[in-house]
Design a protein around this motif. Structure first.
Motif, PDB file in Angstrom:
ATOM      1  N   GLU A 128      -3.356 -82.163  76.324  1.00 44.50           N
ATOM      2  CA  GLU A 128      -4.754 -82.537  76.110  1.00 44.50           C
ATOM      3  C   GLU A 128      -5.712 -81.392  76.408  1.00 44.50           C
ATOM      4  O   GLU A 128      -6.697 -81.204  75.721  1.00 44.50           O
ATOM      5  CB  GLU A 128      -5.121 -83.745  76.977  1.00 44.50           C
ATOM      6  CG  GLU A 128      -4.672 -85.051  76.369  1.00 44.50           C
ATOM      7  CD  GLU A 128      -4.933 -86.199  77.320  1.00 44.50           C
ATOM      8  OE1 GLU A 128      -6.116 -86.528  77.532  1.00 44.50           O
ATOM      9  OE2 GLU A 128      -3.958 -86.736  77.870  1.00 44.50           O
ATOM     10  N   VAL A 129      -5.451 -80.647  77.508  1.00 42.17           N
ATOM     11  CA  VAL A 129      -6.356 -79.533  77.795  1.00 42.17           C
ATOM     12  C   VAL A 129      -5.930 -78.285  77.044  1.00 42.17           C
ATOM     13  O   VAL A 129      -6.705 -77.348  76.906  1.00 42.17           O
ATOM     14  CB  VAL A 129      -6.440 -79.208  79.302  1.00 42.17           C
ATOM     15  CG1 VAL A 129      -7.038 -80.362  80.069  1.00 42.17           C
ATOM     16  CG2 VAL A 129      -5.096 -78.799  79.844  1.00 42.17           C
ATOM     17  N   GLY A 130      -4.695 -78.284  76.552  1.00 38.94           N
ATOM     18  CA  GLY A 130      -4.155 -77.073  75.959  1.00 38.94           C
ATOM     19  C   GLY A 130      -5.018 -76.484  74.869  1.00 38.94           C
ATOM     20  O   GLY A 130      -5.313 -75.298  74.872  1.00 38.94           O
ATOM     21  N   TYR A 131      -5.477 -77.340  73.950  1.00 34.38           N
ATOM     22  CA  TYR A 131      -6.228 -76.757  72.848  1.00 34.38           C
ATOM     23  C   TYR A 131      -7.565 -76.197  73.336  1.00 34.38           C
ATOM     24  O   TYR A 131      -8.064 -75.205  72.828  1.00 34.38           O
ATOM     25  CB  TYR A 131      -6.387 -77.770  71.708  1.00 34.38           C
ATOM     26  CG  TYR A 131      -7.582 -78.651  71.796  1.00 34.38           C
ATOM     27  CD1 TYR A 131      -8.756 -78.324  71.114  1.00 34.38           C
ATOM     28  CD2 TYR A 131      -7.554 -79.818  72.556  1.00 34.38           C
ATOM     29  CE1 TYR A 131      -9.865 -79.135  71.207  1.00 34.38           C
ATOM     30  CE2 TYR A 131      -8.658 -80.636  72.646  1.00 34.38           C
ATOM     31  CZ  TYR A 131      -9.813 -80.288  71.975  1.00 34.38           C
ATOM     32  OH  TYR A 131     -10.914 -81.076  72.061  1.00 34.38           O
ATOM     33  N   ALA A 132      -8.135 -76.840  74.376  1.00 35.29           N
ATOM     34  CA  ALA A 132      -9.393 -76.326  74.937  1.00 35.29           C
ATOM     35  C   ALA A 132      -9.163 -74.955  75.543  1.00 35.29           C
ATOM     36  O   ALA A 132      -9.954 -74.029  75.368  1.00 35.29           O
ATOM     37  CB  ALA A 132      -9.938 -77.283  75.981  1.00 35.29           C
ATOM     38  N   VAL A 133      -8.044 -74.820  76.263  1.00 39.92           N
ATOM     39  CA  VAL A 133      -7.738 -73.535  76.869  1.00 39.92           C
ATOM     40  C   VAL A 133      -7.570 -72.486  75.769  1.00 39.92           C
ATOM     41  O   VAL A 133      -8.116 -71.382  75.845  1.00 39.92           O
ATOM     42  CB  VAL A 133      -6.461 -73.644  77.730  1.00 39.92           C
ATOM     43  CG1 VAL A 133      -5.974 -72.259  78.147  1.00 39.92           C
ATOM     44  CG2 VAL A 133      -6.720 -74.518  78.940  1.00 39.92           C
ATOM     45  N   PHE A 134      -6.883 -72.869  74.718  1.00 43.08           N
ATOM     46  CA  PHE A 134      -6.654 -71.933  73.628  1.00 43.08           C
ATOM     47  C   PHE A 134      -7.965 -71.454  73.010  1.00 43.08           C
ATOM     48  O   PHE A 134      -8.220 -70.261  72.887  1.00 43.08           O
ATOM     49  CB  PHE A 134      -5.774 -72.595  72.554  1.00 43.08           C
ATOM     50  CG  PHE A 134      -5.637 -71.767  71.319  1.00 43.08           C
ATOM     51  CD1 PHE A 134      -4.782 -70.678  71.305  1.00 43.08           C
ATOM     52  CD2 PHE A 134      -6.375 -72.064  70.171  1.00 43.08           C
ATOM     53  CE1 PHE A 134      -4.663 -69.901  70.172  1.00 43.08           C
ATOM     54  CE2 PHE A 134      -6.258 -71.289  69.037  1.00 43.08           C
ATOM     55  CZ  PHE A 134      -5.407 -70.201  69.034  1.00 43.08           C
ATOM     56  N   TRP A 135      -8.831 -72.386  72.655  1.00 42.52           N
ATOM     57  CA  TRP A 135     -10.093 -72.001  72.011  1.00 42.52           C
ATOM     58  C   TRP A 135     -10.995 -71.256  72.975  1.00 42.52           C
ATOM     59  O   TRP A 135     -11.694 -70.312  72.588  1.00 42.52           O
ATOM     60  CB  TRP A 135     -10.808 -73.233  71.438  1.00 42.52           C
ATOM     61  CG  TRP A 135     -10.186 -73.620  70.144  1.00 42.52           C
ATOM     62  CD1 TRP A 135      -9.370 -74.685  69.921  1.00 42.52           C
ATOM     63  CD2 TRP A 135     -10.280 -72.906  68.912  1.00 42.52           C
ATOM     64  NE1 TRP A 135      -8.944 -74.692  68.626  1.00 42.52           N
ATOM     65  CE2 TRP A 135      -9.493 -73.605  67.968  1.00 42.52           C
ATOM     66  CE3 TRP A 135     -10.932 -71.743  68.491  1.00 42.52           C
ATOM     67  CZ2 TRP A 135      -9.356 -73.194  66.645  1.00 42.52           C
ATOM     68  CZ3 TRP A 135     -10.795 -71.339  67.184  1.00 42.52           C
ATOM     69  CH2 TRP A 135     -10.017 -72.051  66.272  1.00 42.52           C
ATOM     70  N   GLY A 136     -10.970 -71.679  74.222  1.00 47.23           N
ATOM     71  CA  GLY A 136     -11.782 -70.991  75.228  1.00 47.23           C
ATOM     72  C   GLY A 136     -11.405 -69.524  75.296  1.00 47.23           C
ATOM     73  O   GLY A 136     -12.255 -68.634  75.202  1.00 47.23           O
ATOM     74  N   ILE A 137     -10.106 -69.267  75.418  1.00 51.48           N
ATOM     75  CA  ILE A 137      -9.642 -67.888  75.544  1.00 51.48           C
ATOM     76  C   ILE A 137      -9.991 -67.088  74.297  1.00 51.48           C
ATOM     77  O   ILE A 137     -10.479 -65.962  74.374  1.00 51.48           O
ATOM     78  CB  ILE A 137      -8.121 -67.858  75.792  1.00 51.48           C
ATOM     79  CG1 ILE A 137      -7.816 -68.460  77.149  1.00 51.48           C
ATOM     80  CG2 ILE A 137      -7.586 -66.442  75.696  1.00 51.48           C
ATOM     81  CD1 ILE A 137      -6.343 -68.580  77.446  1.00 51.48           C
ATOM     82  N   LEU A 138      -9.792 -67.711  73.151  1.00 49.91           N
ATOM     83  CA  LEU A 138     -10.068 -66.990  71.919  1.00 49.91           C
ATOM     84  C   LEU A 138     -11.545 -66.612  71.835  1.00 49.91           C
ATOM     85  O   LEU A 138     -11.908 -65.474  71.525  1.00 49.91           O
ATOM     86  CB  LEU A 138      -9.680 -67.862  70.718  1.00 49.91           C
ATOM     87  CG  LEU A 138      -9.557 -67.057  69.435  1.00 49.91           C
ATOM     88  CD1 LEU A 138      -8.386 -66.085  69.544  1.00 49.91           C
ATOM     89  CD2 LEU A 138      -9.375 -67.970  68.247  1.00 49.91           C
ATOM     90  N   LEU A 139     -12.406 -67.570  72.171  1.00 48.45           N
ATOM     91  CA  LEU A 139     -13.849 -67.291  72.113  1.00 48.45           C
ATOM     92  C   LEU A 139     -14.239 -66.214  73.116  1.00 48.45           C
ATOM     93  O   LEU A 139     -15.056 -65.344  72.829  1.00 48.45           O
ATOM     94  CB  LEU A 139     -14.638 -68.566  72.381  1.00 48.45           C
ATOM     95  CG  LEU A 139     -14.745 -69.544  71.212  1.00 48.45           C
ATOM     96  CD1 LEU A 139     -15.387 -70.836  71.668  1.00 48.45           C
ATOM     97  CD2 LEU A 139     -15.556 -68.917  70.091  1.00 48.45           C
TER      98      LEU A 139
END
Ligand code: HEM
Ligand code: HEM
Ligand SMILES: [Fe+2]
Lengths: 305, 556
Positions: B216-227
């Motif tokens: 559930e948090v994984g995609y947020a972590v992914f987009w956060g890092i990318l941004l």
């Protein structure tokens, strides 16, 4: 995407340091026989950057140093840096201007022309001369001050794209008025200006009181007090407390008894005998700048300490 | 083994104490400011890094469901950190004699450059330390194919941490090039690597606290890092406006660093969503308090205050004044300091007692509010003092401390000390609390049933559940005040200020913008936490068993 941005960054970085940009580098700048490249190492060794900013980065206690050479000139800096605890007096700046290298570097050799060229030095001398500063005295080794000036000459020459922004609010008087209001502004400017005017250097016997008071006054206006404490503290030079009649160990062996003759020599040719523990060349020679009466007054004063 | 990690976090906190002790002398200006300041900066960075290391080593095994690799190396790392910290504190004072230890063209003892004051000896030992950390973390993680987003975040984080450090390890004779590389370390650390570690740690802590799944948090972590990386990479240009690098950086820096707050808004939003994914009461309130504080101050201190001064036209005024440390403190301590404290509040009770929420949480809450309001007050004092300083020093051109600056800035200098004191007391409370956690619970737990603290009333008014719309409104409010601050800095460009020397407009804008921003922040956090606390009461009212009360047995 990330790769593309990395590419942009690398290309821009490449352009930033091309020789064709004509940004100065420290190896192009010297002050007398001193190199800016050495000055930078001194600047870091004393960690000036954790009290001052340089190109705007660092600490916010003291002012930004990037353009200080351009604003204040080498004579003011040479008078200030070795004894930073006191703002240089006009006499102190004049003394530095007697130095051939400094005058050559400043491009002027009279104090009037110097003020013309470096109005900020004039403001410092007139408003602050002889007053204490918040910068502690750093005990530089021989040559370090000149190297630092070479470094500041280099940063002054750097193109920093217009930073710090030019002050556009007009004359000193007007700006003082904006800051302190009319009354305080004029009051602050006048008395300080007149007290630090080196009337002392021309009129010998002027002023009331005996030799001791005149001596004490001279220690201020000539700027001796910037380096010599009267409370026993060791700052840029040896303290004057209890110095008369004492025995000083000299560099290169031997001792000297502090009597009239020794003091006279120390004022006129300070580098003839240097006290152990102090770098040679720190104190400027006052030959031709002070009168015999003034020296006698100073001796009278020193004897009382 | 686990004790050791805990020790790590504690060392961090011990250093925090030392750090706080510095500040009064710092301002008294008695013993050379630069030595105290470099120690302040270095200890600040070291304790936060220790916190990161401790947290990563704590969550690494949990995340990977594996044992920590090479415990003896960690033990070694621990003593190395203690030793190298002492070494660094010792060498900084050499600046008073002007000894940098020059040898082979490098300053071995101390370097005299802000943030990377440590000499080469220090640098090399730290590099070895980072290498050990990388080795242990990567060995603890499973095979790369099995990594989830948080593995990636932490793995990339520790490796990048090490790589970026290299750029501070050589002497550069040109000032422009020196600053160019110095910001590689400083900017890419905080706005590249640390933010990535931050996002990953917040992610995993949310997983642990709210028992949501990594997915559930994984995609947020992914987009956060990318941004973070997309904006932060070129965002570094906001440090290249005036250091002697060409003008074109002003364009790139203003544009891309203005995007840097995006990941923070994203992260902010996500913590709202995650905290509201279910309505379970908080088991470990202090841990969540600190994590929320961290995400909010990342938004306010880094995102908004950073944004205000990230344009060439605003930065030209804020640069080199007290406006900068307002952002610096709120961003650095706010984002990363609070996070590692939150991690400690999670890890310490787990390590000591094996249970998440089983301890007296009152001191932790108190400590949070003290440091939180302290750091906000500190930022306010710096910011307003800076506003005055910009006017006096840049518009009027006066820099004489006792004659021209002090009379106007004194009030703010006193305020910095006052709020610094609040922060220090808060830090004292937290350190005491964390050091004694395991022991004091035995006695106090029985007398303190959690729900009794809060009157069991249905959650309405201030403590009703926070809706998405309301949270969005708060966020908007913060940004509106942020824009007012931006206009404050922009207004120095106007002729009326710059040429006629009338400070009214910037003073009014700053007087509205900064207090408004910080007040909104305080109220929002209060509101958010009130709605979280209300869940305990709700749970007590509902027939479902109350986990806080059930957990109250207290076993060793
Ligand atoms: C958590 C993340 C961040 C931390 C810890 C952080 C920390 C800092 C610190 C400590 C400084 C002071 C540097 C100095 O001593 O001169 C600084 C400067 C600055 N930061 Fe940040 N920052 C963060 C995020 C951001 C973001 C997101 C932005 C932009 C939107 C930003 C924009 C700036 C700017 C423009 C400066 C001023 C540079 C100057 O004038 O010298 N920062 N930051
Ligand atoms: C008791 C609380 C604190 C007080 C009173 C305090 C005070 C100060 C002062 C006076 C400065 C120097 C500003 C200048 O150069 O004029 C400073 C710089 C700094 N402090 Fe603190 N500080 C505190 C806590 C912290 C904490 C907890 C951290 C982060 C872990 C921190 C990080 C920094 C940073 C990064 C700078 C450099 C900022 C810049 O150059 O923009 N401080 N602090
Ligand atoms: Fe940055």
């Amino acid at each position: 995407m990330l790769g593309l941005m990395m590419l942009v960054f690398i290309v821009l970085s490449g352009f930033s340091f091309l020789g064709s940009r004509n940004q100065v580098t420290p190896d192009e700048i010297t002050f007398g026989t001193h190199y800016a490249t050495d000055g930078k190492k001194i600047f870091q060794a004393y960690n000036c950057m954790d009290c001052h900013t340089i190109v705007g980065n660092g600490a916010y206690l003291g002012p930004d140093l990037t353009k200080k050479y351009a604003a204040l000139g080498p004579a003011w800096l040479a008078a200030f840096l070795p004894s930073a605890n006191m703002w240089p007096t006009e006499f102190a700046v004049q003394t530095q201007l007697k130095d051939k290298d400094i005058a050559a570097d400043a491009g002027v050799d009279t104090i009037e022309a110097y003020y013309e060229k470096y109005p900020e030095a004039k403001e410092r001398v007139q408003r602050r001369g002889g007053k204490p500063t918040y910068m502690p005295t750093l005990r530089f080794r021989a040559g370090e001050v000149s190297q630092l000036i070479a470094f500041l000459k280099y940063t002054s020459a750097m193109n920093t794209e217009g930073w710090p922004p030019k002050v556009m609010t007009g004359s000193l008087e007007h700006r003082l008025e904006l800051l302190h209001g009319r009354v305080a502004g004029s009051a602050a400017a006048t008395p300080a200006g007149s007290s630090s005017a080196p009337g002392a250097a021309t009129s010998a016997g002027g002023g009331a009181g005996g030799a001791v008071e005149r001596g004490a006054q001279l220690a201020q206006t000539l700027g001796c007090a910037a380096c010599h404490s009267t409370d026993g503290k060791k700052i840029t030079g040896p303290t004057w407390k209890g110095i008369y009649g004492s025995h000083e160990k000299l560099v290169g062996g031997g001792t000297a008894t502090v009597d009239d003759a020794y003091i006279i020599e120390s004022i006129l040719k300070p580098n003839a005998k240097v006290v152990e523990g102090y770098p040679e060349g720190t104190m400027p020679p006052y030959e031709g700048l002070v009168t015999d009466e003034q020296i006698q007054d100073l001796i009278a004063y020193i004897k009382t300490l | 083994m686990l004790m050791l990690i805990l020790f790590f976090v504690q060392v961090g906190l011990g250093l925090l104490l030392a750090l706080q002790h510095n500040d009064p002398t710092l301002l008294a200006g008695t013993l050379n400011f630069n030595v105290v300041r470099s120690t302040h900066l270095n200890l600040g960075l070291i304790w936060i890094l220790s916190g990161f290391i401790g947290s990563i080593l704590y969550v690494g095994p949990l995340l990977s469901k594996r044992e920590l690799a090479s415990p003896w190396l960690i033990k070694f790392l621990f003593y190395a950190v203690v030793a190298v910290t002492l070494w660094n504190v010792g060498t900084q004072s050499l600046a008073m004699q002007g000894s940098a230890g020059w040898w082979a063209g490098q300053p071995w003892l101390q370097e005299g450059l802000e943030y990377i004051e440590g000499g080469r000896v220090f640098d090399v030992i730290v590099l070895i330390g980072f290498a050990i950390l990388c080795y242990v973390v990567l060995r603890t993680f499973p095979k790369v194919r099995e990594w989830n987003e948080i593995h990636w975040g932490l793995g990339l984080g520790v490796v990048a941490l090490t790589v970026v450090w290299l750029f501070g390890m050589f002497y550069v004779p040109r000032v422009d090039l020196q600053e160019y590389f110095r910001w590689f370390v400083v900017h890419y650390w905080v706005e590249g690597v640390w933010e990535v570690i931050h996002i990953s740690l917040v992610g995993i802590l949310i997983v642990l606290l709210f028992k949501v799944s990594v997915k559930e948090v994984g995609y947020a972590v992914f987009w956060g890092i990318l941004l973070v990386w997309l904006s932060g990479l070129l965002g570094n240009a906001h440090h290249y406006f005036w250091v002697g690098t060409p003008e074109f950086w002003q364009f790139w820096g203003s544009l891309f660093s203005a995007l840097e707050p995006l990941p923070m808004i994203f992260c902010f939003w996500h913590i709202y969503l995650d905290a509201h994914a279910n309505r379970k009461p908080l088991e470990n309130a202090p841990a969540f308090y600190f994590i929320l504080g961290s995400v909010v101050l990342e938004q306010v201190g880094a995102g908004i205050l950073g944004f205000t001064m990230t344009f060439a036209l605003t930065n030209v005024w804020s640069h080199g004044t007290w406006v900068t440390p307002a952002h610096g403190h709120l961003a650095l301590f706010g984002t990363f300091g609070l996070l590692v404290l939150g991690a400690a509040y999670y890890a310490v009770p787990m390590l000591r007692r094996g249970k998440p929420g089983d301890f007296d949480q009152r001191l932790g809450r108190l400590g949070f509010w003290l440091v939180f309001s302290g750091i906000i007050g500190l930022a306010l004092a710096f910011a307003l003092g800076g506003t005055v300083q910009v006017y006096i020093s840049r518009i009027l051109g006066f820099e004489w401390l006792s004659g021209d600056l002090m009379p106007s800035m004194n009030l703010y200098k006193v305020l910095v000390v006052s709020f610094g004191f609040v922060l220090t007391v808060g830090a004292g409370v937290i350190v005491y609390d964390l050091c004694t956690l395991g022991r004091q619970t035995e006695r106090t737990k029985a007398t303190e049933p959690a729900p009794a603290q809060i009157p069991a009333r249905p959650a309405t008014g201030w403590s009703r559940p926070l809706t998405g719309f309301e949270a969005g409104t708060w966020l908007m409010g913060m940004w509106i005040f942020g824009f007012i601050v931006t206009f404050n800095l922009l207004s120095y460009n106007l002729d009326i200020v710059r040429v006629h020397g009338d400070p009214t407009l910037p003073y009014v804008l700053a007087g509205i913008g900064y207090p408004g921003l910080f007040l909104t922040t305080l109220l929002f956090v209060w509101r958010f936490l009130a709605s979280m606390e209300a869940r305990v009461a709700e749970a007590a009212l509902s027939p479902a068993p109350n986990p806080a009360a059930v957990g109250g047995g207290g076993r060793a």
